[in-house]
Design a protein around this motif. Sequence first.
Motif, PDB file in Angstrom:
ATOM      1  N   SER B  38     -19.744 -20.103   9.694  1.00 36.16           N
ATOM      2  CA  SER B  38     -21.135 -19.853  10.064  1.00 36.16           C
ATOM      3  C   SER B  38     -21.607 -20.850  11.114  1.00 36.16           C
ATOM      4  O   SER B  38     -22.321 -20.486  12.050  1.00 36.16           O
ATOM      5  CB  SER B  38     -22.047 -19.977   8.847  1.00 36.16           C
ATOM      6  N   PHE B  39     -21.179 -22.110  10.943  1.00 38.66           N
ATOM      7  CA  PHE B  39     -21.651 -23.113  11.902  1.00 38.66           C
ATOM      8  C   PHE B  39     -21.037 -22.901  13.276  1.00 38.66           C
ATOM      9  O   PHE B  39     -21.703 -23.073  14.300  1.00 38.66           O
ATOM     10  CB  PHE B  39     -21.352 -24.512  11.378  1.00 38.66           C
ATOM     11  N   LEU B  40     -19.764 -22.484  13.318  1.00 40.00           N
ATOM     12  CA  LEU B  40     -19.144 -22.168  14.608  1.00 40.00           C
ATOM     13  C   LEU B  40     -19.871 -21.006  15.270  1.00 40.00           C
ATOM     14  O   LEU B  40     -20.115 -21.011  16.483  1.00 40.00           O
ATOM     15  CB  LEU B  40     -17.674 -21.800  14.398  1.00 40.00           C
ATOM     16  N   MET B  41     -20.228 -20.015  14.464  1.00 40.02           N
ATOM     17  CA  MET B  41     -20.967 -18.869  14.984  1.00 40.02           C
ATOM     18  C   MET B  41     -22.299 -19.331  15.574  1.00 40.02           C
ATOM     19  O   MET B  41     -22.711 -18.855  16.638  1.00 40.02           O
ATOM     20  CB  MET B  41     -21.189 -17.894  13.835  1.00 40.02           C
ATOM     21  N   CYS B  42     -22.941 -20.266  14.868  1.00 33.19           N
ATOM     22  CA  CYS B  42     -24.218 -20.798  15.335  1.00 33.19           C
ATOM     23  C   CYS B  42     -24.052 -21.492  16.692  1.00 33.19           C
ATOM     24  O   CYS B  42     -24.860 -21.296  17.600  1.00 33.19           O
ATOM     25  CB  CYS B  42     -24.761 -21.740  14.269  1.00 33.19           C
ATOM     26  N   LEU B  43     -22.973 -22.283  16.840  1.00 32.89           N
ATOM     27  CA  LEU B  43     -22.703 -22.949  18.118  1.00 32.89           C
ATOM     28  C   LEU B  43     -22.518 -21.928  19.230  1.00 32.89           C
ATOM     29  O   LEU B  43     -23.062 -22.069  20.341  1.00 32.89           O
ATOM     30  CB  LEU B  43     -21.423 -23.770  18.011  1.00 32.89           C
ATOM     31  N   LEU B  44     -21.767 -20.866  18.900  1.00 32.19           N
ATOM     32  CA  LEU B  44     -21.485 -19.840  19.903  1.00 32.19           C
ATOM     33  C   LEU B  44     -22.779 -19.175  20.372  1.00 32.19           C
ATOM     34  O   LEU B  44     -23.003 -18.976  21.571  1.00 32.19           O
ATOM     35  CB  LEU B  44     -20.542 -18.810  19.283  1.00 32.19           C
ATOM     36  N   TRP B  45     -23.671 -18.857  19.419  1.00 31.89           N
ATOM     37  CA  TRP B  45     -24.906 -18.183  19.801  1.00 31.89           C
ATOM     38  C   TRP B  45     -25.814 -19.112  20.586  1.00 31.89           C
ATOM     39  O   TRP B  45     -26.488 -18.671  21.512  1.00 31.89           O
ATOM     40  CB  TRP B  45     -25.618 -17.666  18.549  1.00 31.89           C
ATOM     41  N   ALA B  46     -25.826 -20.400  20.224  1.00 29.59           N
ATOM     42  CA  ALA B  46     -26.638 -21.347  20.995  1.00 29.59           C
ATOM     43  C   ALA B  46     -26.140 -21.403  22.433  1.00 29.59           C
ATOM     44  O   ALA B  46     -26.917 -21.452  23.377  1.00 29.59           O
ATOM     45  CB  ALA B  46     -26.579 -22.727  20.358  1.00 29.59           C
ATOM     46  N   GLU B  47     -24.809 -21.346  22.592  1.00 25.95           N
ATOM     47  CA  GLU B  47     -24.242 -21.377  23.930  1.00 25.95           C
ATOM     48  C   GLU B  47     -24.569 -20.094  24.692  1.00 25.95           C
ATOM     49  O   GLU B  47     -24.707 -20.105  25.904  1.00 25.95           O
ATOM     50  CB  GLU B  47     -22.731 -21.580  23.810  1.00 25.95           C
ATOM     51  N   MET B  48     -24.705 -18.973  23.978  1.00 25.31           N
ATOM     52  CA  MET B  48     -25.010 -17.711  24.646  1.00 25.31           C
ATOM     53  C   MET B  48     -26.499 -17.543  24.902  1.00 25.31           C
ATOM     54  O   MET B  48     -26.930 -16.480  25.359  1.00 25.31           O
ATOM     55  CB  MET B  48     -24.495 -16.556  23.790  1.00 25.31           C
ATOM     56  N   GLY B  49     -27.311 -18.525  24.589  1.00 24.20           N
ATOM     57  CA  GLY B  49     -28.736 -18.455  24.915  1.00 24.20           C
ATOM     58  C   GLY B  49     -29.610 -17.882  23.830  1.00 24.20           C
ATOM     59  O   GLY B  49     -30.804 -17.708  24.031  1.00 24.20           O
ATOM     60  N   ALA B  50     -29.031 -17.587  22.656  1.00 22.51           N
ATOM     61  CA  ALA B  50     -29.838 -17.024  21.570  1.00 22.51           C
ATOM     62  C   ALA B  50     -30.256 -18.164  20.641  1.00 22.51           C
ATOM     63  O   ALA B  50     -29.722 -18.309  19.544  1.00 22.51           O
ATOM     64  CB  ALA B  50     -29.049 -15.965  20.822  1.00 22.51           C
ATOM     65  N   VAL B  51     -31.179 -18.998  21.089  1.00 20.70           N
ATOM     66  CA  VAL B  51     -31.479 -20.216  20.330  1.00 20.70           C
ATOM     67  C   VAL B  51     -32.105 -19.903  18.978  1.00 20.70           C
ATOM     68  O   VAL B  51     -31.803 -20.565  17.989  1.00 20.70           O
ATOM     69  CB  VAL B  51     -32.398 -21.149  21.140  1.00 20.70           C
ATOM     70  N   ASP B  52     -32.984 -18.903  18.933  1.00 24.53           N
ATOM     71  CA  ASP B  52     -33.634 -18.589  17.659  1.00 24.53           C
ATOM     72  C   ASP B  52     -32.625 -18.085  16.644  1.00 24.53           C
ATOM     73  O   ASP B  52     -32.660 -18.472  15.474  1.00 24.53           O
ATOM     74  CB  ASP B  52     -34.721 -17.539  17.882  1.00 24.53           C
ATOM     75  N   VAL B  53     -31.713 -17.234  17.094  1.00 29.62           N
ATOM     76  CA  VAL B  53     -30.693 -16.703  16.187  1.00 29.62           C
ATOM     77  C   VAL B  53     -29.796 -17.836  15.720  1.00 29.62           C
ATOM     78  O   VAL B  53     -29.419 -17.914  14.542  1.00 29.62           O
ATOM     79  CB  VAL B  53     -29.874 -15.605  16.892  1.00 29.62           C
ATOM     80  N   ALA B  54     -29.456 -18.751  16.649  1.00 27.70           N
ATOM     81  CA  ALA B  54     -28.591 -19.869  16.278  1.00 27.70           C
ATOM     82  C   ALA B  54     -29.274 -20.757  15.246  1.00 27.70           C
ATOM     83  O   ALA B  54     -28.651 -21.194  14.279  1.00 27.70           O
ATOM     84  CB  ALA B  54     -28.238 -20.684  17.515  1.00 27.70           C
ATOM     85  N   PHE B  55     -30.558 -20.997  15.433  1.00 18.24           N
ATOM     86  CA  PHE B  55     -31.307 -21.829  14.486  1.00 18.24           C
ATOM     87  C   PHE B  55     -31.319 -21.167  13.108  1.00 18.24           C
ATOM     88  O   PHE B  55     -31.065 -21.810  12.079  1.00 18.24           O
ATOM     89  CB  PHE B  55     -32.723 -22.009  15.025  1.00 18.24           C
ATOM     90  N   THR B  56     -31.575 -19.870  13.087  1.00 16.10           N
ATOM     91  CA  THR B  56     -31.592 -19.166  11.809  1.00 16.10           C
ATOM     92  C   THR B  56     -30.236 -19.221  11.137  1.00 16.10           C
ATOM     93  O   THR B  56     -30.135 -19.456   9.939  1.00 16.10           O
ATOM     94  CB  THR B  56     -32.005 -17.705  12.026  1.00 16.10           C
ATOM     95  N   GLU B  57     -29.179 -19.025  11.926  1.00 21.57           N
ATOM     96  CA  GLU B  57     -27.837 -19.047  11.332  1.00 21.57           C
ATOM     97  C   GLU B  57     -27.509 -20.444  10.818  1.00 21.57           C
ATOM     98  O   GLU B  57     -26.875 -20.580   9.771  1.00 21.57           O
ATOM     99  CB  GLU B  57     -26.814 -18.596  12.372  1.00 21.57           C
ATOM    100  N   ALA B  58     -27.954 -21.490  11.535  1.00 23.16           N
ATOM    101  CA  ALA B  58     -27.657 -22.848  11.087  1.00 23.16           C
ATOM    102  C   ALA B  58     -28.338 -23.129   9.758  1.00 23.16           C
ATOM    103  O   ALA B  58     -27.761 -23.752   8.869  1.00 23.16           O
ATOM    104  CB  ALA B  58     -28.106 -23.861  12.137  1.00 23.16           C
ATOM    105  N   THR B  59     -29.574 -22.667   9.587  1.00 19.19           N
ATOM    106  CA  THR B  59     -30.274 -22.944   8.336  1.00 19.19           C
ATOM    107  C   THR B  59     -29.816 -21.997   7.229  1.00 19.19           C
ATOM    108  O   THR B  59     -29.573 -22.422   6.108  1.00 19.19           O
ATOM    109  CB  THR B  59     -31.789 -22.819   8.512  1.00 19.19           C
ATOM    110  N   VAL B  60     -29.678 -20.716   7.558  1.00 19.28           N
ATOM    111  CA  VAL B  60     -29.377 -19.726   6.527  1.00 19.28           C
ATOM    112  C   VAL B  60     -27.879 -19.648   6.251  1.00 19.28           C
ATOM    113  O   VAL B  60     -27.437 -19.835   5.117  1.00 19.28           O
ATOM    114  CB  VAL B  60     -29.915 -18.339   6.947  1.00 19.28           C
ATOM    115  N   GLY B  61     -27.088 -19.401   7.297  1.00 20.20           N
ATOM    116  CA  GLY B  61     -25.669 -19.147   7.089  1.00 20.20           C
ATOM    117  C   GLY B  61     -24.920 -20.379   6.640  1.00 20.20           C
ATOM    118  O   GLY B  61     -24.192 -20.359   5.654  1.00 20.20           O
ATOM    119  N   ALA B  62     -25.122 -21.488   7.402  1.00 15.32           N
ATOM    120  CA  ALA B  62     -24.375 -22.702   7.071  1.00 15.32           C
ATOM    121  C   ALA B  62     -25.035 -23.457   5.932  1.00 15.32           C
ATOM    122  O   ALA B  62     -24.393 -24.260   5.274  1.00 15.32           O
ATOM    123  CB  ALA B  62     -24.263 -23.588   8.301  1.00 15.32           C
TER     124      ALA B  62
END
Lengths: 249, 82, 218
Positions: B38-62
């Motif tokens: 989940s955390f790797l996915m969060c890094l990937l989304w942050a890199e792709m410009g989806a900061v809100d999705v990455a933040f949600t994944e970091a709190t929820v998924g990881a």
Amino acid sequence: MKFVSMLPVVAVGGILLLAAKDFPAWGDPQSPASSSPVSSHFIGSTGVDTEVPNMVTAVLADYRGFDTMFETVVVFIAGIAVLAILGGAGKRRASKRVHEVEAEPDLIVTNTARLIVPVIQIFAFYVLAHGHVSPGGGFQGGVVMGASFILIGLSWDLETALARFSIQRCMAVAAGGIVIYGGIGLLSMFLGGEFLDYAELESILPVSREMARYHAMLGVEIGVGFTVTAIMFALYANLSTAGRLKGGL
Amino acid sequence: MGLELFNTFILLLLVVSALAALRVRDLVTAAAIFGVYSFLMCLLWAEMGAVDVAFTEATVGAGISTVVLVATIFNLKRKSND
Amino acid sequence: MFEEGSVINELLIERLNYFIYVVLLMIGLHAMISKRNLIKKLIGMSIFQTAIILFYVSIGVKDEATIPIYKANHDPHGSHVEHGEANGLTGGVLYGPKALKKEEVQEYANPLPHVLMLTAIVVGVATLGLALALCQRIYQGYGTIEEDELLVKIERADARKSLSPIENSKTSSSRKSASQKPGLTKVSSVMKSSISTNPSVTKSKKAVTHKKQPKGKK
């Protein structure tokens, strides 16, 4: 059996890979998704319509407010369902637990948690309230807030956390969040607009139509935050004790 | 180019961690590796410009989903047969 | 092999994200079909779900675009001092809300997929919690979360139900005598404790206890 299970997997994967060949080039600004009038409208006129710098928050809470409202309801219903499935376990005799934790709460862990929990909660409020101008919003703030209660439950024990935020209170707060969300929608309906048409709130708020949408979004996000906080903690409390709500990890 | 390399590296790690999470027999380890995924996915989304999705994944998924998985596994058997 | 225009080049170099999303989706689907442990199935389901989210987020990517938050010169509430051209003026350049032109729209990533997926993640964890609660309930009722063992136990419970009344009473009497043996009382009390209101579950539990008895004697 393994071979049979591979068949649908390979079939689905093959079809999707064939489709992936025809996708627009990576990062193409002219791709159908990026050049569609809807997303162009969202990017172009969010600033004029709502004065919110973060487009994601504006689309989430305003343009697609109806969707978000029922996503929140889904989270709420999931919480109720977990209570219904695992609840009432206190009446049954406790099943044998594989791992029983008897130790006292650790001194270092509890003192660190004592220091960290207020910081986490302030950060949660910041994330919730600052969601208009930076990444964040009701969902993220709510989850961070729920995580602070989970931290209390992990570092002391579940009773300590439940003394601060009991399950009954959880459910009341979760329902209250949805009532806040729906109430703002209904209020804008009574003031002459449509459901969730926040611009109508200008007649009771001392601001312009755009800023009324801005502030109503904050109210809506607070409602989402309430629900998500309560449900995340209720999920943890029920799942960690198999519904008995005492003992715990 | 540097960003593309980063992207490729994370994408490959994602596949490795997904396979590892399903491979190990200890369910707590599987939950921990799923948190890494989940955390790797969060890094990937942050890199792709989806900061809100990455933040949600970091709190929820990881965060939450790993805790909830571990909390459940402690009430069940820890070993898995496959 | 990797020359311009070939299929492998397109999939592995230019559209690696789309390729990996399909691979992750296949891993998740395979886990959901072939893994027997219910928790493993749920992890597979979550991997499937994140694969779909990865696909949606990949759609929203634009080259040369920034995150979907207005830059300073488009910010509706912007008021920024331009340090470079400090010419004695107090304050700074004030920006008001304005509609973006078509080429300015290209400076921002597409926010719509992000919004759709943001709520999907939170709903995903709520449904995962619900599924885990069901797993715990199954474990309380049957004592296992392995699918094959679960199927055997359910079949036994069904077989007991369809037995003829004479045989049924016979087995119940033998069960009674079995539960009076001191070594078995502990096991059966543990089993009974986890019994729900559902009578079929009760039967299956006792069937298991009965079956286990000869093993314990040895």
